[in-house]
Design an enzyme around this catalytic site. Structure first.
Site, PDB file in Angstrom:
ATOM      1  N   LEU A   6      36.212  46.340  40.552  1.00  0.00           N
ATOM      2  CA  LEU A   6      35.731  47.717  40.430  1.00  0.00           C
ATOM      3  C   LEU A   6      35.155  48.165  41.760  1.00  0.00           C
ATOM      4  O   LEU A   6      34.463  47.402  42.437  1.00  0.00           O
ATOM      5  CB  LEU A   6      34.632  47.823  39.365  1.00  0.00           C
ATOM      6  CG  LEU A   6      35.033  47.608  37.911  1.00  0.00           C
ATOM      7  CD1 LEU A   6      33.812  47.754  37.007  1.00  0.00           C
ATOM      8  CD2 LEU A   6      36.116  48.568  37.484  1.00  0.00           C
ATOM      9  N   CYS A   7      35.450  49.403  42.108  1.00  0.00           N
ATOM     10  CA  CYS A   7      34.899  49.957  43.347  1.00  0.00           C
ATOM     11  C   CYS A   7      34.675  51.448  43.159  1.00  0.00           C
ATOM     12  O   CYS A   7      34.827  51.970  42.064  1.00  0.00           O
ATOM     13  CB  CYS A   7      35.829  49.665  44.511  1.00  0.00           C
ATOM     14  SG  CYS A   7      37.439  50.412  44.307  1.00  0.00           S
ATOM     15  N   ALA A   8      34.364  52.113  44.237  1.00  0.00           N
ATOM     16  CA  ALA A   8      34.085  53.546  44.160  1.00  0.00           C
ATOM     17  C   ALA A   8      35.360  54.333  43.849  1.00  0.00           C
ATOM     18  O   ALA A   8      35.403  55.119  42.911  1.00  0.00           O
ATOM     19  CB  ALA A   8      33.448  54.032  45.450  1.00  0.00           C
TER      20      ALA A   8
END
Length: 103
Positions: A6-8
């Site tokens: 998960l990231c921005a």
């Protein structure tokens, strides 16, 4: 093993996914590795074996961990140096170590 990163926004993390896929293939490990934006957490958490957060969203660790507890999915933050170097081998090893802790 299903590994979720998960990231921005999912941009740089998708490069790391490729490196991790190459590392998994070299080890003969059957791994489904994909990157998503943090906003998709509730969609992807139920089917994941491990969730790793990009260092840029480490502030969300508490929230993500709370959501993932419902599904018994271990969560950790990718070390910034491994993320910056796109070290697929080390990040894959982290995911495997976390998966081994899953009850």
């Amino acid at each position: 093993m299903k590994i979720v990163l998960l990231c921005a926004a999912g941009m740089s993390t998708s490069m790391l996914v490729k490196k991790m896929q190459e590392a998994a293939k070299a080890k003969g490990l059957d791994a489904d590795i994909a990157a998503y934006s943090e906003s998709q957490l509730t969609k992807v958490a139920p089917g994941a074996d491990v969730i790793l957060l990009g260092p840029q969203i480490r502030f969300a660790l508490k929230k993500v961990s709370a959501e993932c507890e419902k599904y018994n999915v271990p969560v950790d933050v990718i070390p910034p140096a491994d993320y910056g170097m796109m070290n697929g081998v080390k990040v894959l090893a982290l995911a495997e170590k976390l998966a081994a802790t899953k009850k």
